[in-house]
Design a protein around this motif. Structure first.
Motif, mmCIF file in Angstrom:
data_model
loop_
_atom_site.group_PDB
_atom_site.id
_atom_site.type_symbol
_atom_site.label_atom_id
_atom_site.label_comp_id
_atom_site.label_asym_id
_atom_site.label_seq_id
_atom_site.Cartn_x
_atom_site.Cartn_y
_atom_site.Cartn_z
ATOM 1 N N ALA A 22 0.664 -1.142 0.158
ATOM 2 C CA ALA A 22 -0.020 -0.079 0.092
ATOM 3 C C ALA A 22 1.122 1.279 -0.105
ATOM 4 O O ALA A 22 2.074 1.213 0.278
ATOM 5 C CB ALA A 22 -0.851 -0.054 1.014
ATOM 6 N N ASP A 23 0.288 2.602 -0.283
ATOM 7 C CA ASP A 23 0.965 3.626 -0.170
ATOM 8 C C ASP A 23 0.668 4.230 1.151
ATOM 9 O O ASP A 23 -0.083 3.762 2.044
ATOM 10 C CB ASP A 23 0.525 4.547 -1.259
ATOM 11 N N GLU A 24 1.360 5.226 1.288
ATOM 12 C CA GLU A 24 1.414 6.117 2.552
ATOM 13 C C GLU A 24 -0.100 6.375 3.096
ATOM 14 O O GLU A 24 -0.598 6.439 4.360
ATOM 15 C CB GLU A 24 2.330 7.291 2.738
ATOM 16 N N GLY A 25 -0.703 7.198 2.417
ATOM 17 C CA GLY A 25 -2.077 7.477 2.668
ATOM 18 C C GLY A 25 -3.036 6.088 3.088
ATOM 19 O O GLY A 25 -3.721 6.502 3.965
ATOM 20 N N PHE A 26 -2.773 4.921 2.197
ATOM 21 C CA PHE A 26 -3.603 3.866 2.756
ATOM 22 C C PHE A 26 -3.259 3.586 4.302
ATOM 23 O O PHE A 26 -4.148 3.199 5.172
ATOM 24 C CB PHE A 26 -3.426 2.805 1.692
ATOM 25 N N ALA A 27 -1.927 3.502 4.403
ATOM 26 C CA ALA A 27 -1.559 2.989 5.592
ATOM 27 C C ALA A 27 -1.952 4.099 6.691
ATOM 28 O O ALA A 27 -2.264 3.529 7.856
ATOM 29 C CB ALA A 27 0.117 2.913 5.674
ATOM 30 N N GLY A 28 -1.785 5.210 6.419
ATOM 31 C CA GLY A 28 -2.304 6.168 7.556
ATOM 32 C C GLY A 28 -3.612 6.034 8.034
ATOM 33 O O GLY A 28 -4.029 6.140 9.225
ATOM 34 N N ALA A 29 -4.470 5.789 6.858
ATOM 35 C CA ALA A 29 -5.989 5.603 7.325
ATOM 36 C C ALA A 29 -6.193 4.418 8.003
ATOM 37 O O ALA A 29 -7.100 4.430 8.755
ATOM 38 C CB ALA A 29 -6.751 5.575 5.828
ATOM 39 N N PHE A 30 -5.441 3.292 7.873
ATOM 40 C CA PHE A 30 -5.634 2.129 8.851
ATOM 41 C C PHE A 30 -4.625 2.129 10.109
ATOM 42 O O PHE A 30 -4.678 0.952 10.568
ATOM 43 C CB PHE A 30 -5.085 0.845 8.093
ATOM 44 N N GLY A 31 -4.292 3.362 10.551
ATOM 45 C CA GLY A 31 -3.475 3.450 11.677
ATOM 46 C C GLY A 31 -2.055 2.857 11.572
ATOM 47 O O GLY A 31 -1.302 2.379 12.671
#
Length: 714
Positions: A196-205
């Motif tokens: 995943a990219d950083e945006g996806f990872a951030g959304a999932f904590g």
């Protein structure tokens, strides 16, 4: 042999069958061999196959055909068993003519046909091909049936898949343009590894610094809200079992511990064996959209609450608002249409704002003890209420739902009575001529509404002649046969026409086509609302007639109202209440009658009861038709009934009165109604002793009607 036959093409199979059939007929010695080979060929063909033979009817034309040969595949593909020996009319009598025409064309022309058809009995799609067997004199046609159900299903699935794919692409494109994409992912299902990219990872904590190329799906799913997790698990499992497009909404916990709404959009890809192997997708932000929807719901609820409060406030002032109703109607009559300045929503919002704001200011001034200013805001609320009632009246007119009080009417007398008013209204520069037909039939019409329509037409004619001219008002008897009636959009029969002709600028064909449309006007802004002609058209149609425009640019315009002839007995009348029954008892002293009031709306019932009691009458109350009927069927002395038409409980006001007429046939009845319910008029007109009063009404109007209808009250 069967293996070799299965490799033959469709055309080769048909040709081989026919060749064998001809060779079998050519030699008696080889007949058995040819028949056996042909039968083997028949059964080797998976497709359905039959040969039909035509025969003539009594007059020599092809009337039917019989199935002379068929293989076992025929039943599999068509669902029809034991076809050999049966005729077309045996198996499909309702469709016989169509099949005869189709296959008969093949027989006569020798041109083969091929088409697709759904056989409902067999739940299959079949491709049918037919060709002639030998010359036309043989009267035989071969028919081959091939099952294409699987192909049709594949095509439908492909179309659905393509549509879903286009939908997902469009959603992603919209999201990209709106900046709504949080991140992207690619899930390698075989290795259970998600990149995943950083945006996806951030959304999932996922904490910063984590390896975003080897995320574990189960760990990510722990961030989904517990209430949403079962639905997500089920949706993913279903898509892994059957690869294809995926879309799901849920809440997920980010790095700061707060849950946010997201939408996952992707597609599960499969290998050649149909197993899910790859799952790419994008994560969309739904928080902004959810916030907008929540705000919309909040505002809607707030508006609903304010509306309920406003209705209560308006109800508290109903009596004051209704006193001006008659003046408002007269103002409408003189001004032709009224003062609508925009669309309905705009007008109603302005009116509600005026009433609500005025009532709030009244409450504020009363609380402050500033009583001298109350009258100003009360007048503002009353004016807004009158405008709301006027707007409703116009809308009901052109929608053919206004409440009419049709009476036998002499239209010549009506025109003569309006002539002086028309002349004063249009001014001295315009000559007005009235031409009444001798022996004019009587019309059944609401005279006051017809007067209003006539005045509207004369005002329109005046506006079309700014430099002066002539208005001619003419009546005539008209008899429309079926053809003429169809052209005028009315039933055939006898009619009375009332026409207004001017010598003005005239109308183009385009303007005539739109002239009766609501809110269409050619007048400058602020000088017309476009409701005048639409009201006249609606009134004419509701009265059982029609309205037509005849015009030529530069030569003037004629507008005609056609009203059906009245065939009933009795003289035409202009007096609204002259023919009503006066009741059965001795004349009552003024203000000493007994009146039954039936209305399911407590505020309206309270208003009517209070007005009647102020007149000195004794009042009995009922809130629905059943309760009112019980009182009417009792021994109570009742001199008059005032009832709403739209009552709850399965019995409306007219039904209640009809049920009680056998015992109280002479009791006057005043119907009060907000619109033209069909229940008021049973056989085309009100019975003697009945009148209608339209809501909202002034208290003074109610009192005048009661005085006119009660014995000894006039």
């Amino acid at each position: 042999m069967e293996t070799a036959l299965e490799t033959l093409s469709r055309a080769e199979l048909e040709a081989e069958v026919l060749r064998l059939r001809r060779s079998g007929a050519a030699s008696d010695t080889a007949a058995d061999t040819a028949d056996a080979r042909r039968q083997a060929l028949f059964e080797a063909i998976d497709d359905g196959f039959c040969i039909i033979e035509f025969f003539d009817g009594p007059h020599g034309a092809l009337s039917d055909y019989r199935h002379v040969e068929a293989n076992s595949g025929y039943e599999r593909h068509t669902g029809i068993a034991g076809i050999v020996g049966k005729t077309l009319r045996d198996i499909a009598p309702t469709e016989a003519e169509g099949w005869l025409a189709l296959y008969g064309e093949v027989l006569c022309t020798g041109e083969p046909v091929r088409f697709e058809r759904e056989f409902v009995t067999a739940a299959r799609f079949i491709e049918v091909s037919a060709r002639r067997v030998g010359p036309a004199e043989n009267r035989q046609v071969s028919v081959l049936f091939r099952d294409i159900t699987a192909r049709k299903a594949s095509e439908a699935a492909l179309r659905e898949s393509e549509a879903l794919a286009r939908d997902n692409v469009q959603r992603v494109q919209l999201a990209l343009s709106a900046g709504a994409i949080l991140g992207t992912w690619i899930w390698d299902i075989a290795d259970d590894c998600l990149a995943a990219d950083e945006g996806f990872a951030g959304a999932f904590g996922v904490e910063p610094g984590a390896d975003l190329a080897t995320l574990r799906v189960e760990a990510l799913l722990q961030a989904i809200h517990p209430d949403d997790r079962p639905g997500v698990d089920a949706a993913i499992a279903a898509r892994l079992a059957q690869p294809g497009p995926y879309r799901h909404q849920y809440r997920v916990r980010g790095r700061h511990g707060d849950y946010a709404w997201v939408e996952a959009v992707g597609r599960v890809e499969a290998d050649e064996a149909g197993r899910a192997v790859r799952f790419p997708g994008v994560l969309l932000d739904l928080e902004s959209r959810r916030a907008v929807e929540a705000e919309r719901d909040r505002v809607t609820e707030e508006l609903r609450r304010l509306t309920e409060t406003l209705e209560q406030r308006v109800a508290d002032r109903t009596a004051e608002l209704m006193r001006a109703e008659e003046q408002l109607r007269q103002a409408q009559k003189m001004e032709a249409v009224g003062q609508l300045t925009g669309g309905l929503a705009h007008d109603f919002n302005n009116l509600l704002a005026g009433i609500s704001g005025s009532l709030e200011m009244i409450g504020s001034r009363l609380a402050q003890g500033r009583f001298a200013e109350v009258e100003k805001y009360l007048a503002m609320a009353q004016a807004a209420g009158r405008r709301a009632a006027a707007l409703t009246h116009r809308l009901l007119a052109f929608s053919r739902r206004q409440t009419l009080d049709p009476r036998p009417t002499d239209i010549n007398d009506l025109v003569d009575g309006m002539a002086d008013l028309v002349r004063r209204t249009v001014g001295p520069s315009i000559a007005v001529e009235c031409v009444g037909a001798a022996g004019l039939w009587t019309a059944l019409v609401d005279a006051s509404q017809l007067e209003n329509a006539l005045l509207n037409l004369c005002l329109n004619a005046r506006d079309a002649m700014p430099d002066g001219g002539r208005i001619t008002i003419e009546t005539a008897n008209r008899w429309f046969d079926a053809r003429a009636a169809d052209a005028h959009e009315i039933p055939p029969g006898q009619y009375i026409s009332l026409c207004v002709t001017d010598t003005g600028v005239g109308m183009s064909a385009d303007v005539i086509a739109k002239a009766f449309d609501p809110f269409f006007t050619t007048k400058p802004l602020g000088q017309g609302t476009g409701l005048g002609l639409s009201m006249i058209y609606g009134f004419a149609k509701q009265s059982g007639g029609h309205a037509r425009i005849y015009s030529e640019e530069g030569k003037g315009t004629t507008v005609c109202i056609y009203l059906p002839r009245y065939y009933g007995a009795g003289e035409a009348e202009r007096d609204g209440g002259a023919h009503f029954s006066a009741g059965s008892g001795a004349a009552q002293a003024p203000g000493q009658g007994v009146v039954l009031v039936v209305d399911d709306e407590p505020l309206v019932r309270m208003l009517v009861v209070t007005a009647l009691e102020d007149m000195g009458h004794t009042v009995l109350e009922a809130e629905d038709g059943a309760q009112g009927l019980r009182i009417l069927q009792s021994d109570a002395a009742i001199d008059m009934v005032v009832t709403d038409v739209g009552l709850p409980g399965g019995m409306n006001g007219r039904q209640m009165i009809d049920a009680a007429r056998c015992d109280r046939s002479a009791t006057p009845v005043l119907f009060i109604t907000g619109y033209a319910e069909n229940a008021i008029i049973g056989n085309g007109h009100l019975e003697p002793g009945m009148q209608i009063l339209t809501k909202p009404f002034a208290v003074g109007d109610l009192e005048d009607r009661v005085r006119a209808m009660l014995p000894g009250q006039g």
